[in-house]
Design a protein around this motif. Sequence first.
Motif, PDB file in Angstrom:
ATOM      1  N   LYS A 112     168.171  69.551  -5.951  1.00  0.00           N
ATOM      2  CA  LYS A 112     167.350  68.465  -6.489  1.00  0.00           C
ATOM      3  C   LYS A 112     166.389  67.970  -5.409  1.00  0.00           C
ATOM      4  CE  LYS A 112     171.041  67.195  -9.617  1.00  0.00           C
ATOM      5  NZ  LYS A 112     172.184  66.337  -9.805  1.00  0.00           N
ATOM      6  N   GLN A 113     165.511  67.077  -5.769  1.00  0.00           N
ATOM      7  CA  GLN A 113     164.470  66.613  -4.860  1.00  0.00           C
ATOM      8  C   GLN A 113     165.019  66.037  -3.564  1.00  0.00           C
ATOM      9  OE1 GLN A 113     161.794  63.730  -6.511  1.00  0.00           O
ATOM     10  NE2 GLN A 113     160.588  63.557  -4.646  1.00  0.00           N
ATOM     11  N   PHE A 114     166.109  65.290  -3.619  1.00  0.00           N
ATOM     12  CA  PHE A 114     166.633  64.627  -2.424  1.00  0.00           C
ATOM     13  C   PHE A 114     167.850  65.347  -1.866  1.00  0.00           C
ATOM     14  CE2 PHE A 114     164.364  61.337  -4.840  1.00  0.00           C
ATOM     15  CZ  PHE A 114     163.402  61.029  -3.893  1.00  0.00           C
ATOM     16  N   GLU A 115     167.838  66.671  -1.965  1.00  0.00           N
ATOM     17  CA  GLU A 115     168.935  67.496  -1.449  1.00  0.00           C
ATOM     18  C   GLU A 115     169.176  67.204   0.033  1.00  0.00           C
ATOM     19  OE1 GLU A 115     168.530  71.937  -0.318  1.00  0.00           O
ATOM     20  OE2 GLU A 115     169.362  71.890  -2.345  1.00  0.00           O
ATOM     21  N   ASP A 116     170.439  67.165   0.397  1.00  0.00           N
ATOM     22  CA  ASP A 116     170.820  66.909   1.780  1.00  0.00           C
ATOM     23  C   ASP A 116     172.025  67.800   2.093  1.00  0.00           C
ATOM     24  OD1 ASP A 116     170.866  65.721   4.277  1.00  0.00           O
ATOM     25  OD2 ASP A 116     171.630  63.789   3.577  1.00  0.00           O
ATOM     26  N   ILE A 117     171.935  68.568   3.165  1.00  0.00           N
ATOM     27  CA  ILE A 117     173.037  69.437   3.581  1.00  0.00           C
ATOM     28  C   ILE A 117     173.300  69.175   5.059  1.00  0.00           C
ATOM     29  CG2 ILE A 117     173.831  71.818   3.883  1.00  0.00           C
ATOM     30  CD1 ILE A 117     171.917  72.561   1.568  1.00  0.00           C
ATOM     31  N   ALA A 118     174.553  68.936   5.391  1.00  0.00           N
ATOM     32  CA  ALA A 118     174.915  68.673   6.785  1.00  0.00           C
ATOM     33  C   ALA A 118     176.249  69.338   7.086  1.00  0.00           C
ATOM     34  CB  ALA A 118     175.013  67.177   7.043  1.00  0.00           C
ATOM     35  N   THR A 119     176.367  69.853   8.307  1.00  0.00           N
ATOM     36  CA  THR A 119     177.633  70.401   8.776  1.00  0.00           C
ATOM     37  C   THR A 119     178.052  69.590   9.994  1.00  0.00           C
ATOM     38  OG1 THR A 119     177.107  72.602   7.962  1.00  0.00           O
ATOM     39  CG2 THR A 119     178.805  72.454   9.657  1.00  0.00           C
ATOM     40  N   LEU A 120     179.276  69.070   9.931  1.00  0.00           N
ATOM     41  CA  LEU A 120     179.791  68.238  11.007  1.00  0.00           C
ATOM     42  C   LEU A 120     181.312  68.301  10.994  1.00  0.00           C
ATOM     43  CD1 LEU A 120     179.554  64.568   9.796  1.00  0.00           C
ATOM     44  CD2 LEU A 120     178.688  66.443   8.469  1.00  0.00           C
ATOM     45  N   SER A 121     181.927  67.737  12.021  1.00  0.00           N
ATOM     46  CA  SER A 121     183.388  67.738  12.072  1.00  0.00           C
ATOM     47  C   SER A 121     183.931  66.763  11.028  1.00  0.00           C
ATOM     48  CB  SER A 121     183.889  67.337  13.460  1.00  0.00           C
ATOM     49  OG  SER A 121     183.634  65.972  13.695  1.00  0.00           O
ATOM     50  N   ALA A 122     185.124  67.028  10.554  1.00  0.00           N
ATOM     51  CA  ALA A 122     185.755  66.148   9.562  1.00  0.00           C
ATOM     52  C   ALA A 122     185.908  64.733  10.113  1.00  0.00           C
ATOM     53  CB  ALA A 122     187.111  66.715   9.142  1.00  0.00           C
ATOM     54  N   GLN A 123     186.216  64.612  11.407  1.00  0.00           N
ATOM     55  CA  GLN A 123     186.397  63.287  11.995  1.00  0.00           C
ATOM     56  C   GLN A 123     185.093  62.503  12.069  1.00  0.00           C
ATOM     57  OE1 GLN A 123     188.289  64.506  15.568  1.00  0.00           O
ATOM     58  NE2 GLN A 123     186.404  65.035  16.623  1.00  0.00           N
ATOM     59  N   ALA A 124     183.961  63.189  12.079  1.00  0.00           N
ATOM     60  CA  ALA A 124     182.659  62.522  12.135  1.00  0.00           C
ATOM     61  C   ALA A 124     182.114  62.184  10.742  1.00  0.00           C
ATOM     62  CB  ALA A 124     181.647  63.398  12.871  1.00  0.00           C
ATOM     63  N   LEU A 125     182.739  62.713   9.708  1.00  0.00           N
ATOM     64  CA  LEU A 125     182.242  62.531   8.344  1.00  0.00           C
ATOM     65  C   LEU A 125     182.142  61.063   7.914  1.00  0.00           C
ATOM     66  CD1 LEU A 125     181.227  63.916   5.789  1.00  0.00           C
ATOM     67  CD2 LEU A 125     183.616  64.271   5.115  1.00  0.00           C
ATOM     68  N   PRO A 126     183.151  60.228   8.124  1.00  0.00           N
ATOM     69  CA  PRO A 126     183.016  58.826   7.683  1.00  0.00           C
ATOM     70  C   PRO A 126     181.820  58.106   8.324  1.00  0.00           C
ATOM     71  CG  PRO A 126     185.304  59.306   8.194  1.00  0.00           C
ATOM     72  CD  PRO A 126     184.495  60.492   8.658  1.00  0.00           C
ATOM     73  N   ALA A 127     181.629  58.287   9.613  1.00  0.00           N
ATOM     74  CA  ALA A 127     180.508  57.626  10.296  1.00  0.00           C
ATOM     75  C   ALA A 127     179.171  58.154   9.789  1.00  0.00           C
ATOM     76  CB  ALA A 127     180.624  57.818  11.805  1.00  0.00           C
ATOM     77  N   TRP A 128     179.099  59.465   9.538  1.00  0.00           N
ATOM     78  CA  TRP A 128     177.864  60.064   9.019  1.00  0.00           C
ATOM     79  C   TRP A 128     177.535  59.460   7.660  1.00  0.00           C
ATOM     80  CZ3 TRP A 128     176.265  62.955   4.837  1.00  0.00           C
ATOM     81  CH2 TRP A 128     175.025  63.585   4.944  1.00  0.00           C
ATOM     82  N   LEU A 129     178.519  59.337   6.794  1.00  0.00           N
ATOM     83  CA  LEU A 129     178.294  58.771   5.462  1.00  0.00           C
ATOM     84  C   LEU A 129     177.852  57.313   5.544  1.00  0.00           C
ATOM     85  CD1 LEU A 129     181.339  60.324   3.587  1.00  0.00           C
ATOM     86  CD2 LEU A 129     178.917  60.769   3.082  1.00  0.00           C
ATOM     87  N   GLN A 130     178.412  56.555   6.474  1.00  0.00           N
ATOM     88  CA  GLN A 130     178.101  55.133   6.594  1.00  0.00           C
ATOM     89  C   GLN A 130     176.790  54.863   7.326  1.00  0.00           C
ATOM     90  OE1 GLN A 130     181.607  53.536   8.427  1.00  0.00           O
ATOM     91  NE2 GLN A 130     182.799  53.617   6.533  1.00  0.00           N
ATOM     92  N   SER A 131     176.229  55.870   7.968  1.00  0.00           N
ATOM     93  CA  SER A 131     175.030  55.650   8.780  1.00  0.00           C
ATOM     94  C   SER A 131     173.766  55.407   7.965  1.00  0.00           C
ATOM     95  CB  SER A 131     174.820  56.813   9.747  1.00  0.00           C
ATOM     96  OG  SER A 131     174.461  57.976   9.025  1.00  0.00           O
ATOM     97  N   SER A 132     173.807  55.713   6.670  1.00  0.00           N
ATOM     98  CA  SER A 132     172.644  55.483   5.826  1.00  0.00           C
ATOM     99  C   SER A 132     173.110  55.291   4.379  1.00  0.00           C
ATOM    100  CB  SER A 132     171.683  56.670   5.912  1.00  0.00           C
ATOM    101  OG  SER A 132     170.615  56.506   5.006  1.00  0.00           O
ATOM    102  N   ALA A 133     172.563  54.298   3.715  1.00  0.00           N
ATOM    103  CA  ALA A 133     172.975  53.991   2.339  1.00  0.00           C
ATOM    104  C   ALA A 133     172.714  55.157   1.391  1.00  0.00           C
ATOM    105  CB  ALA A 133     172.267  52.743   1.846  1.00  0.00           C
ATOM    106  N   HIS A 134     171.643  55.929   1.625  1.00  0.00           N
ATOM    107  CA  HIS A 134     171.335  57.027   0.696  1.00  0.00           C
ATOM    108  C   HIS A 134     172.338  58.183   0.803  1.00  0.00           C
ATOM    109  CE1 HIS A 134     169.385  59.050   4.123  1.00  0.00           C
ATOM    110  NE2 HIS A 134     169.491  60.145   3.413  1.00  0.00           N
ATOM    111  N   ARG A 135     173.102  58.236   1.863  1.00  0.00           N
ATOM    112  CA  ARG A 135     174.068  59.329   2.042  1.00  0.00           C
ATOM    113  C   ARG A 135     175.280  59.225   1.126  1.00  0.00           C
ATOM    114  NH1 ARG A 135     173.810  60.345   8.562  1.00  0.00           N
ATOM    115  NH2 ARG A 135     171.833  61.490   8.473  1.00  0.00           N
ATOM    116  N   THR A 136     175.446  58.104   0.456  1.00  0.00           N
ATOM    117  CA  THR A 136     176.573  57.961  -0.472  1.00  0.00           C
ATOM    118  C   THR A 136     176.104  57.993  -1.924  1.00  0.00           C
ATOM    119  OG1 THR A 136     176.446  55.549  -0.344  1.00  0.00           O
ATOM    120  CG2 THR A 136     177.975  56.666   1.180  1.00  0.00           C
TER     121      THR A 136
END
Length: 176
Positions: free
Chosen positions: A91-115
């Motif tokens: 879709k238009q706002f596609e987002d793909i990221a690879t990171l460690s499982a332990q970093a996932l919560p912080a990555w999700l919380q770092s921007s409102a659009h990521r959730t």
Amino acid sequence: AEGFRVVPLPGASSVTTLLSVSGQWEDTHPGFVFWGFLSSRAQERQAQVARMAQEPRAQVLLEAPHRIEALGQALAVLGARQVTLGRELTKQFEDIATLSAQALPAWLQSSAHRTRGEFALVVHPQAGADTDTATDDRVLRLLLQELPVKTAVRLAADITGQARNALYEQALRLRE
């Protein structure tokens, strides 16, 4: 890994689309496990993640936007194990990221659009998944003979590199 952008082509499924860009097909552990949506109940979800920790192959999950942060927290116990997250695939706002499982919560919380949006996740195969599970089991059994469960699990995790939660569940089964 080489710095090139990889773009998935739309397919019939977010699962195959995300797997195509995750780059995690291992010859030693072919295929993947499809979990779909994990339980919405925290305790059941934790038990499912503990089982996931023992699976050496790639694993695919789906998640809704209102539950993605809870899933991120649950997967964090997988530590350094890599996760590829696809949001709004094809879709238009596609987002793909690879990171460690332990970093996932912080990555999700770092921007409102990521959730926002629909999610597919690939939990990558275990690093060193070809390790001898019989040896890991033996280590835990020996430690349990001499130590309390909590201490034995902590040491077994340090020695084998396995996830503590999964080792704890295994220790409880062994104690029965």
